[in-house]
Design an enzyme around this catalytic site. Structure first.
Site, mmCIF file in Angstrom:
data_model
loop_
_atom_site.group_PDB
_atom_site.id
_atom_site.type_symbol
_atom_site.label_atom_id
_atom_site.label_comp_id
_atom_site.label_asym_id
_atom_site.label_seq_id
_atom_site.Cartn_x
_atom_site.Cartn_y
_atom_site.Cartn_z
ATOM 1 N N GLY A 30 7.221 22.416 59.443
ATOM 2 C CA GLY A 30 5.786 22.237 59.207
ATOM 3 C C GLY A 30 5.419 20.767 59.338
ATOM 4 N N GLY B 41 12.112 18.945 57.166
ATOM 5 C CA GLY B 41 12.292 19.391 55.785
ATOM 6 C C GLY B 41 13.621 20.094 55.616
ATOM 7 N N GLU B 42 13.655 20.938 54.616
ATOM 8 C CA GLU B 42 14.878 21.623 54.207
ATOM 9 C C GLU B 42 15.617 22.293 55.383
ATOM 10 O OE1 GLU B 42 13.609 24.771 51.800
ATOM 11 O OE2 GLU B 42 15.635 25.401 51.290
ATOM 12 N N ASP C 99 5.580 19.081 50.086
ATOM 13 C CA ASP C 99 5.918 19.775 48.828
ATOM 14 C C ASP C 99 6.677 18.877 47.843
ATOM 15 O OD1 ASP C 99 4.870 21.975 50.139
ATOM 16 O OD2 ASP C 99 6.826 22.742 50.749
ATOM 17 N N MET D 34 -0.918 24.207 47.914
ATOM 18 C CA MET D 34 0.395 24.521 48.498
ATOM 19 C C MET D 34 1.517 23.963 47.626
ATOM 20 S SD MET D 34 0.073 24.079 52.605
ATOM 21 C CE MET D 34 -0.457 25.442 53.626
ATOM 22 N N GLN E 103 -4.425 20.558 53.375
ATOM 23 C CA GLN E 103 -3.533 19.621 52.671
ATOM 24 C C GLN E 103 -2.483 19.006 53.589
ATOM 25 O OE1 GLN E 103 -2.656 21.765 48.579
ATOM 26 N NE2 GLN E 103 -3.255 23.212 50.169
ATOM 27 N N ARG E 104 -2.259 19.609 54.748
ATOM 28 C CA ARG E 104 -1.245 19.080 55.664
ATOM 29 C C ARG E 104 -1.856 18.214 56.763
ATOM 30 N NH1 ARG E 104 2.557 23.760 56.614
ATOM 31 N NH2 ARG E 104 2.201 23.386 58.820
HETATM 32 O O1 F6P Z 1 6.456 23.334 53.296
HETATM 33 C C1 F6P Z 1 5.168 22.910 53.588
HETATM 34 C C2 F6P Z 1 4.190 24.053 53.500
HETATM 35 O O2 F6P Z 1 2.901 23.559 53.798
HETATM 36 C C3 F6P Z 1 4.201 24.806 52.172
HETATM 37 O O3 F6P Z 1 3.523 24.105 51.159
HETATM 38 C C4 F6P Z 1 3.570 26.115 52.590
HETATM 39 O O4 F6P Z 1 3.971 27.193 51.755
HETATM 40 C C5 F6P Z 1 4.106 26.316 53.983
HETATM 41 O O5 F6P Z 1 4.505 25.045 54.461
HETATM 42 C C6 F6P Z 1 3.116 26.921 54.954
HETATM 43 O O6 F6P Z 1 3.786 27.123 56.141
HETATM 44 P P1 F6P Z 1 3.069 27.576 57.496
HETATM 45 O O7 F6P Z 1 2.414 26.347 58.085
HETATM 46 O O8 F6P Z 1 4.181 28.085 58.331
HETATM 47 O O9 F6P Z 1 2.052 28.606 57.129
#
Ligand code: F6P
Length: 341
Positions: A11, A102-103, A127, A169, A273-274
């Protein structure tokens, strides 16, 4: 001369461009590194989708959201091992890889490193749940964005004498909810690590309402109330097989309105938020991590991850960086809870 590849995977997250810029500038000012970027994460490595990254290509990008390289959730081990990655790096004359992710990305980087690929990890996630580092870049920006949104929910809530719920999130960690909730003076913060009951939440909401305030509830996307079965169905699975979260805020809207008799509205902040420009804190942290990653490559310290410890940038072996996820400790929740209601 060393040729390094850079990729961003998983992400996206505010600050990715600042890492790329930090790495390229550190490697090209007074040093003779050369850089290429793999587009859309590991997909670019497997598909030979590679672009040159000279110094002018990264000029002025540290304040830009998203990632200039694109990202995807492609798993580099999908064909069973490090072979295709190593072959691609050889084809492009790449001596080592800086993998920003990330992870999932860092776990893959670890396996690749164990199989002989020269790789250095840079941790990223809004996160803030990665154990090997004190803070991840992107978190500060996500908290600021959520706080700005919650401040706006407060004024409309006050005009209508409503209870306002903001769902944020964080996946299985409540860091964004805790920090944005504290920053915006929420009357209740609901996080997955410390489940409280709907009844207790209704008491906090009613108490704020009785004092003439518009009750403000901040709920983390993975929260579920104490004493209840999972109250919502995750919206399918992502490409890593993890549940897609979101929707608890809307569920709480009806439940809390019914229990308190207070008109209630929920807002799911979601991917807002991203997106957008990283805060100054995240730009600085991301730049320092990018620079440090090149320092590690220069020293041949492959198989490591750059990390923030206190105010210092250091490094940890990828093998030990990915223990348990870092969740909100009881003490931090209790500290916030003292001001609820
Ligand atoms: O890990 C970052 C994150 O934004 C989480 O907070 C959220 O649950 C997830 O990724 C959403 O992922 P996607 O963009 O695949 O919907």
């Amino acid at each position: 001369m060393m040729r390094l590849g850079i990729l961003t995977s998983g992400g996206d997250c505010p600050g990715l461009n600042a890492v790329i810029r930090g790495a390229v500038l550190r490697g090209t000012i007074g040093h003779d590194f050369e850089f290429v970027g793999f587009r859309d994460g590991w997909k670019g490595v497997l598909d030979d989708d590679v672009i040159p990254l000279p110094r002018p290509a990264v000029r002025g990008i540290s304040g830009l959201g998203g990632t200039m390289l694109g990202t995807s959730r492609t798993n580099p081990l999908r064909d069973g091992g490090a072979g295709p990655v190593s072959q691609s790096l050889r084809r492009h004359g790449v001596d080592g890889l800086i993998a920003i992710g990330g992870e999932g990305t860092l776990a893959a980087a670890r396996v690749l490193s164990e199989q002989g690929v020269n790789v250095i990890g840079v941790p990223k996630t809004i996160d803030n749940d990665l154990g090997g580092t004190d803070y991840t870049f992107g978190f500060d920006t996500a908290v600021q964005t959520a706080t700005d949104a919650i401040d706006r929910l407060r004024t409309t809530g006050e005009s209508h004498h409503r209870c306002m719920i903001a769902e944020v999130m964080g996946r299985n960690a409540g860091w964004i909810a805790l920090h944005a909730g504290m920053a915006s003076g929420a009357h209740a913060i609901l996080i997955p690590e410390h489940r409280v009951s709907l009844e207790q939440t209704a008491v906090w909401v009613s108490s704020a309402h009785e004092r003439g305030r518009a009750p403000l509830v901040v709920v983390a996307e993975a929260f579920s109330p104490a004493g209840q079965e999972e109250p919502y169905a995750p919206r399918g699975l992502d490409t890593f097989g993890r549940p897609r979260l979101g929707g608890i805020g809307i569920m709480l809207e009806g439940l809390l309105q019914e229990m308190t008799g207070i008109e209630t509205r929920a807002t799911v902040l979601g991917h807002i938020q991203r997106g957008g420009a990283p805060t100054a804190f995240d730009r600085v942290l991301a730049t320092r991590l990018g620079m440090a990653a090149v320092g590690l490559a220069s020293a041949g310290k492959w198989g490591t991850m750059v990390s923030l410890k206190g105010t210092d940038i250091t490094d940890v072996p990828l093998a030990s960086a990915l223990g348990d996820l870092k969740t909100v400790p009881e003490s931090r929740f209790k500290e916030a809870e003292a001001l609820f209601g």
